[in-house]
Design an enzyme around this catalytic site. Structure first.
Site, PDB file in Angstrom:
ATOM      1  N   LYS A 189       0.893  -1.176   0.000  1.00 40.58           N
ATOM      2  CA  LYS A 189       0.000   0.000   0.000  1.00 40.58           C
ATOM      3  C   LYS A 189       0.920   1.211   0.000  1.00 40.58           C
ATOM      4  CE  LYS A 189      -4.154   1.849   0.393  1.00 40.58           C
ATOM      5  NZ  LYS A 189      -5.138   1.796  -0.711  1.00 40.58           N
ATOM      6  N   ASP A 221      -5.602  -3.066  -2.191  1.00 45.87           N
ATOM      7  CA  ASP A 221      -7.037  -2.974  -2.497  1.00 45.87           C
ATOM      8  C   ASP A 221      -7.315  -3.536  -3.886  1.00 45.87           C
ATOM      9  OD1 ASP A 221      -5.417  -0.835  -3.178  1.00 45.87           O
ATOM     10  OD2 ASP A 221      -6.978   0.673  -3.036  1.00 45.87           O
ATOM     11  N   ASP A 245      -2.787 -12.028   5.786  1.00 43.81           N
ATOM     12  CA  ASP A 245      -3.822 -12.669   6.591  1.00 43.81           C
ATOM     13  C   ASP A 245      -5.149 -12.619   5.826  1.00 43.81           C
ATOM     14  OD1 ASP A 245      -5.316 -13.666   8.657  1.00 43.81           O
ATOM     15  OD2 ASP A 245      -5.021 -11.967  10.014  1.00 43.81           O
ATOM     16  N   ASP A 249      -6.973 -15.807   3.173  1.00 45.21           N
ATOM     17  CA  ASP A 249      -8.316 -16.351   3.411  1.00 45.21           C
ATOM     18  C   ASP A 249      -9.210 -16.134   2.197  1.00 45.21           C
ATOM     19  OD1 ASP A 249      -7.753 -17.313   5.895  1.00 45.21           O
ATOM     20  OD2 ASP A 249      -9.387 -16.269   6.908  1.00 45.21           O
TER      21      ASP A 249
END
Ligand code: NAD
Length: 354
Positions: A189, A221, A245, A249
């Site tokens: 980012k 993003d 993390d 997922d």
């Protein structure tokens, strides 16, 4: 090959038994020692990561873990909870690199919530930094402070990475990309966070040593969006602890089959802890219906990443592909027209395919 086996709780012992049968069938020179971790360790010793387990795990070249936890231990004080054992072993062994593949086998493409034409044949690897970032940065806390002339509660965490922490995870990712399709996407980012500007700079510097790997960069993003828009554009993704993390997922969910996903956590010398991505599934523990394939595929990762036995790893992965093509399914991935089997029979099918 010294391997410490930690079956753990819930379905752990059932799925580990099948993974160990597969490992033994390969007839490699391994020395397996079993020990207690998690709730089962609390029951026997009062400690989720007992000293005997610590000794064996530190002494081994690799650790194979089932899963830990269950409702019977949820009421215990924090330091006795099964997850403490998991955090303890990761920390003690210095496992800073988490590798999570997300693979969609053609036969299971319908299990994804995305259209099968978007995910069929997906094969990506997320490399997540595991010991730094905002999850561990100091200072951190919740304090009552003076804010704009009045006192109120104030929460704060600190994101930081050193150059060497970034470089060592980048190296793991470049090496992994080199063994695969040679493409690495570094996610940051950098438009907002200085820490990740440094991340991008170090990624570019490290790339000089890997001219055979194509490095690209993506803002987190956009990466979250691209993972559901066109996930097959990725080969290896590398990112920090917090972004990893979340993205790992998201990538797991692309496959729709948590019972199929293995993982590896490595230290600086290639020692690793290998475990399925799923938990201890207390709702089906002891019923003999759990899917052992994620754990069996974790053995393949162990052979590849810790022991550099690519041939043996591929044999296991090919055997798993074959049993799926033959129509064998545990309940979690079962569809009409396939052969529903339990944990043991799935292990038998993989052994037969081997
Ligand atoms: P879970 O992954 O254990 O289960 C989620 C759902 O997926 C359940 O319906 C379960 O039956 C199913 N499932 C999971 N693995 C499966 C398999 N191999 N075959 C068939 N079905 C499978 O997650 P949860 O229910 O949130 O957590 C249960 C316990 O596991 C909790 O105590 C949690 O703390 C622990 N946990 C441990 C780990 C770990 O050991 N690494 C990871 C996550 C959760």
């Amino acid at each position: 090959m010294k391997i410490c086996v930690l079956p753990g709780d819930g379905i752990g012992p059932e799925i580990i038994a099948e993974a160990v049968r597969v490992l033994r069938a390969l007839d490699l020179d391994c020395d397996l020692t079993e020990a207690l971790l998690g709730g089962c360790a609390v029951d026997v010793t009062g400690d989720p990561y007992p000293e005997e387990t610590q000794r064996l795990a530190q002494d081994a070249d690799a650790v194979l873990l089932g899963a830990v936890g269950g409702p019977q231990w949820d009421g215990l004080p924090r330091d006795q909870r099964p997850e403490r054992g998991l955090l303890g072993i990761r920390k003690q062994l210095g496992l800073f690199a988490n590798l999570r593949p997300a693979i969609v086998y053609p036969e299971l493409a319908d299990a994804s919530t995305l259209k099968s034409e978007v995910v069929a044949g997906l094969d990506l690897l997320i490399v997540r930094e595991l010991t730094g970032d905002i999850y561990f940065g100091q200072p951190r806390g919740i304090e009552t402070r003076e804010v704009d002339g009045h006192r109120e509660r104030f929460g704060f965490n600190t994101m930081h990475y050193s150059e060497s922490e970034i470089r060592r995870i980048l190296r793991v990712a470049f090496e992994a990309a080199r063994r695969r399709r040679g493409k690495l996407c570094s996610v940051d980012k950098m438009n907002v966070l200085e820490t990740t500007q440094l991340w991008r700079d170090v990624a570019n510097e490290t790339a000089v040593d890997y001219p055979d790997v194509e490095l690209s960069h993506m803002l987190v993003d956009n990466a979250a969006m691209q993972l559901v828009r066109n996930p097959r554009q990725f080969d290896v993704i590398v990112t920090g602890n917090m972004f990893g993390d979340i993205l790992s997922d998201e990538a797991a969910q692309l496959t729709g089959s948590i019972g199929m996903l293995p993982s590896a956590s490595l230290d600086a010398d290639g020692k690793g802890l290998y475990e399925p991505c799923h938990g201890s599934a207390p709702d089906i523990a002891g019923l003999g219906v759990a899917n052992p394939l994620a754990t069996i595929l974790s053995v393949a990762m162990m052979l590849r990443y810790t022991f550099a036995r690519e041939g043996a790893a591929l044999r296991i992965e090919n055997a798993v592909e074959k049993v799926l093509a033959q129509g064998y399914r545990t309940a979690d991935i079962c569809q009409p027209g396939t052969r529903k089997v339990g944990t043991r029979a799935m292990g038998d099918a993989v052994l037969a395919a081997l």
